[in-house]
Scaffold this active site. Structure first.
Site, mmCIF file in Angstrom:
data_model
loop_
_atom_site.group_PDB
_atom_site.id
_atom_site.type_symbol
_atom_site.label_atom_id
_atom_site.label_comp_id
_atom_site.label_asym_id
_atom_site.label_seq_id
_atom_site.Cartn_x
_atom_site.Cartn_y
_atom_site.Cartn_z
ATOM 1 N N ASN A 198 0.862 -1.196 0.000
ATOM 2 C CA ASN A 198 0.000 0.000 0.000
ATOM 3 C C ASN A 198 0.888 1.233 0.000
ATOM 4 O O ASN A 198 1.866 1.284 0.750
ATOM 5 C CB ASN A 198 -0.876 -0.006 1.263
ATOM 6 C CG ASN A 198 -1.595 1.319 1.489
ATOM 7 O OD1 ASN A 198 -2.522 1.662 0.762
ATOM 8 N ND2 ASN A 198 -1.152 2.089 2.478
ATOM 9 N N GLU A 199 0.568 2.202 -0.778
ATOM 10 C CA GLU A 199 1.305 3.485 -0.818
ATOM 11 C C GLU A 199 2.820 3.264 -0.714
ATOM 12 O O GLU A 199 3.482 3.737 0.224
ATOM 13 C CB GLU A 199 0.781 4.444 0.263
ATOM 14 C CG GLU A 199 -0.667 4.818 0.002
ATOM 15 C CD GLU A 199 -1.199 6.035 0.772
ATOM 16 O OE1 GLU A 199 -0.551 6.491 1.720
ATOM 17 O OE2 GLU A 199 -2.281 6.527 0.395
ATOM 18 N N GLU A 322 -8.555 4.014 -2.456
ATOM 19 C CA GLU A 322 -8.781 4.916 -1.313
ATOM 20 C C GLU A 322 -9.273 6.251 -1.849
ATOM 21 O O GLU A 322 -8.581 6.902 -2.640
ATOM 22 C CB GLU A 322 -7.500 5.128 -0.495
ATOM 23 C CG GLU A 322 -7.135 3.909 0.337
ATOM 24 C CD GLU A 322 -5.982 4.151 1.306
ATOM 25 O OE1 GLU A 322 -5.801 5.294 1.770
ATOM 26 O OE2 GLU A 322 -5.268 3.164 1.577
ATOM 27 N N GLN A 370 -13.321 5.393 5.160
ATOM 28 C CA GLN A 370 -13.295 3.978 5.463
ATOM 29 C C GLN A 370 -14.669 3.578 6.014
ATOM 30 O O GLN A 370 -15.453 4.447 6.390
ATOM 31 C CB GLN A 370 -12.224 3.673 6.480
ATOM 32 C CG GLN A 370 -10.821 4.006 5.980
ATOM 33 C CD GLN A 370 -9.740 3.413 6.887
ATOM 34 O OE1 GLN A 370 -10.006 2.678 7.827
ATOM 35 N NE2 GLN A 370 -8.484 3.765 6.569
HETATM 36 O O1 AHR Z 1 -7.071 5.941 4.998
HETATM 37 C C1 AHR Z 1 -6.100 6.476 5.849
HETATM 38 C C2 AHR Z 1 -4.705 6.373 5.274
HETATM 39 O O2 AHR Z 1 -4.609 7.173 4.131
HETATM 40 C C3 AHR Z 1 -4.277 5.005 4.800
HETATM 41 O O3 AHR Z 1 -3.777 4.222 5.815
HETATM 42 C C4 AHR Z 1 -3.205 5.340 3.810
HETATM 43 O O4 AHR Z 1 -3.115 4.367 2.790
HETATM 44 C C5 AHR Z 1 -3.582 6.707 3.287
HETATM 45 O O5 AHR Z 1 -2.526 7.594 3.341
#
Ligand code: AHR
Length: 518
Positions: A198-199, A322, A370
């Site tokens: 992720n990222e 996201e 989320q």
């Molecule tokens: O959704 C919150 C955060 O935002 C996540 O953990 C990350 O992937 C993004 O920077």
């Protein structure tokens, strides 16, 4: 997680209730049924639940021993019911940034024997791993939703990653299948979607795209599907907002037989450094937030143009895993990244989902950030209480588009202008489902002005229509634990269907979904 943003600064934080104006404007819209129009994948309506704040612990999961809150295997029954009614098509877990610190073997086996861990990204909280792989995948079965596991690349190994795939997916005799059976699960789960970190440009390891592309190739090579009927869908960690170079390098350097999806993350806010309150914002701040939200169209189009160059056959999907609004909470004691959800969020949800629908030829999945108690949540909880946010209601109204065929729309939107800057006021997407029912979702983001929209539906042969609306008196309105039904969809009658034209009066900051009948 630091993002580069260029959006304009806005004036102070004073709460101003925005008063609607009565005047109307007229917008002509045509719908064109096209033979080769794409299907709007239901996965565009996906969700994301991270070990962050009160999303999992004290949110979705309250523990098997909880006698005050009715639960099934520790998961709140009211949340299960609400997510089932929302028909969530997939759920991404366990992160976010948390994913690249997560060692899945910590979360299996008897709960009393699981080690504690410290959540290094989100407040340094200690957690006991009582919500792990079995808990998550069993929940997905209960919800009838597809799991999307975001696996650890940043601080993990290829072996740890591929063991996880074998653990959840192998039905024969193998070290990981045997371990799963020892832990009480005989049959494998069906996990198709896998995130390869992720990222990776940030909390996943601050990698360059060139470095990550090589690492991705290595991981993807060893990702094996263990059952005949299952194909793995491998998703590369994608760009931060407008980092087009990231997408370019991934698409250029990763062979197409190793990748099914490339991700993109983009949040909406006033300004990254000064995000504004979740409920006390003025019109200028609302405008700036909508400006970042509507930017999603440009992001999708520009990342798509790069993907088209390397993948003209559209084999690789764009996965916006996201997205959502990000503010400062008026009630930080309710959890890390806990925020209320107002009509501003309904506007973000309505317009963003319309953008994804209208780009369904490349956008095959998206995940709002989320699910519960974190960022643009669809559900908020407080002890035994639970509420559904305006965003929940928009997503529910839009279920008409799940797996329906896109009907491209053409129109010139009137402008919504604040302090000399303008945005398109109206956003629309439309679709036709398998039974032939045509639906259109319309959003008017204008804070003051109602707009009239005339949709030419001659080709569709509609005889009747029904509609629902989400609106409220003030943009800052939201549902509270004492008044959870303050904002809910209502039947909408302010439209006329006459001589092949559907004329709709869209009030300020409203979302309307119209379903046509033949
Ligand atoms: O959704 C919150 C955060 O935002 C996540 O953990 C990350 O992937 C993004 O920077």
């Amino acid at each position: 997680m630091k993002r580069k943003h260029i959006y304009s600064a806005v004036a102070g934080l004073a709460l101003s209730v925005i008063q609607p104006l009565a005047a109307q404007k007229n917008t002509e819209v045509s719908l064109t049924l096209e033979g080769d129009a794409p299907i709007i994948s239901k996965h565009i309506y996906g969700h994301f639940a991270e070990h962050l704040g009160r999303c999992i612990y004290d949110g979705i999961y309250v523990g098997e021993a909880n006698k005050n809150i009715p639960n099934t295997n520790g998961v709140r029954n009211d949340i299960i019911t609400a997510l089932k009614e929302l028909k969530i098509p997939n759920l991404r877990w366990p992160g976010g940034c948390f994913a690249d610190t997560y060692h899945w073997k910590d979360g299996i086996g008897p709960k009393k024997d699981r080690p504690t861990i410290v959540n290094q990204w989100w407040g340094g909280t200690t957690e006991d791993n009582s919500f792990g792989t079995h808990d998550f995948l069993n929940l997905c079965e209960v919800l009838d939703t597809e799991p999307y596991l975001a696996a650890n690349v940043g601080s993990g190994t290829v072996k740890e990653f591929t063991d996880w795939i074998q653990y959840v997916g192998h039905d024969g005799v193998s070290p990981m299948a045997d371990l799963r059976k020892e832990n009480g699960r005989e049959k494998s789960w069906n996990v198709t979607y896998w995130g390869v970190g992720n990222e990776m440009w940030g909390c996943g390891g601050h990698m360059t795209p060139e470095h990550y592309a090589n690492i991705y190739r290595q991981y993807a090579t060893f990702m094996t599907s263990w059952t005949n009927d299952q194909k793995l869908f491998r998703i590369a960690s994608g760009a931060n907002v407008a980092d087009y170079h990231w997408t370019e390098v991934l698409m250029r350097d990763i062979p197409k037989n190793l990748i099914e999806g490339v991700a993109l993350h983009s949040y909406s806010f006033v300004k990254w450094e000064n995000k504004s309150s979740d409920i006390k914002f003025n019109e200028a701040q609302y405008f700036s937030t909508m400006k970042t939200a509507l930017k999603m169209e440009e992001l999708v189009e520009k990342h798509t143009a790069i993907m088209d160059k390397y993948d003209p056959e559209h084999k690789v999907a764009l996965i916006v895993d996201e997205w959502g609004g990000w503010y400062d909470s008026e009630t930080p004691e309710k959890g890390v990244l806990y925020q209320q959800n107002t009509m501003r969020d309904a506007m973000i949800a309505g317009t963003t989902l319309n953008i994804f629908n209208n780009h369904a030829d490349r956008v095959k999945m998206a995940n709002i950030a989320q699910t519960v108690n974190v960022l643009q949540a669809v559900i908020l909880t407080e002890g035994e209480k639970m509420l559904l946010t305006p965003t929940y209601h928009v997503m529910k109204m839009y279920t008409v588009h799940h797996d329906a065929t896109l009907i491209p729309v053409t129109f010139k939107s009137p402008k919504y202008t604040v302090d000399g800057e303008s945005l398109d006021a109206i956003s629309i997407s439309a679709s036709k489902d398998e039974a032939g029912k045509v639906s259109a979702s319309l959003v008017n983001i204008d804070a003051k002005q109602a707009h009239t929209v005339s949709i030419n539906v001659k080709d569709l042969g509609l005889k009747n229509a029904t509609a629902s609306i989400l609106s409220s008196k003030a943009l800052q309105d939201h549902n509270t634990f004492d008044n959870p039904n303050n904002i809910t969809p209502q039947p909408f009658k302010d439209f006329k269907l006459k001589k092949g034209e559907l004329q709709v009066e869209l009030p300020p900051f409203s979302v309307v979904v119209i379903e046509g009948e033949k």
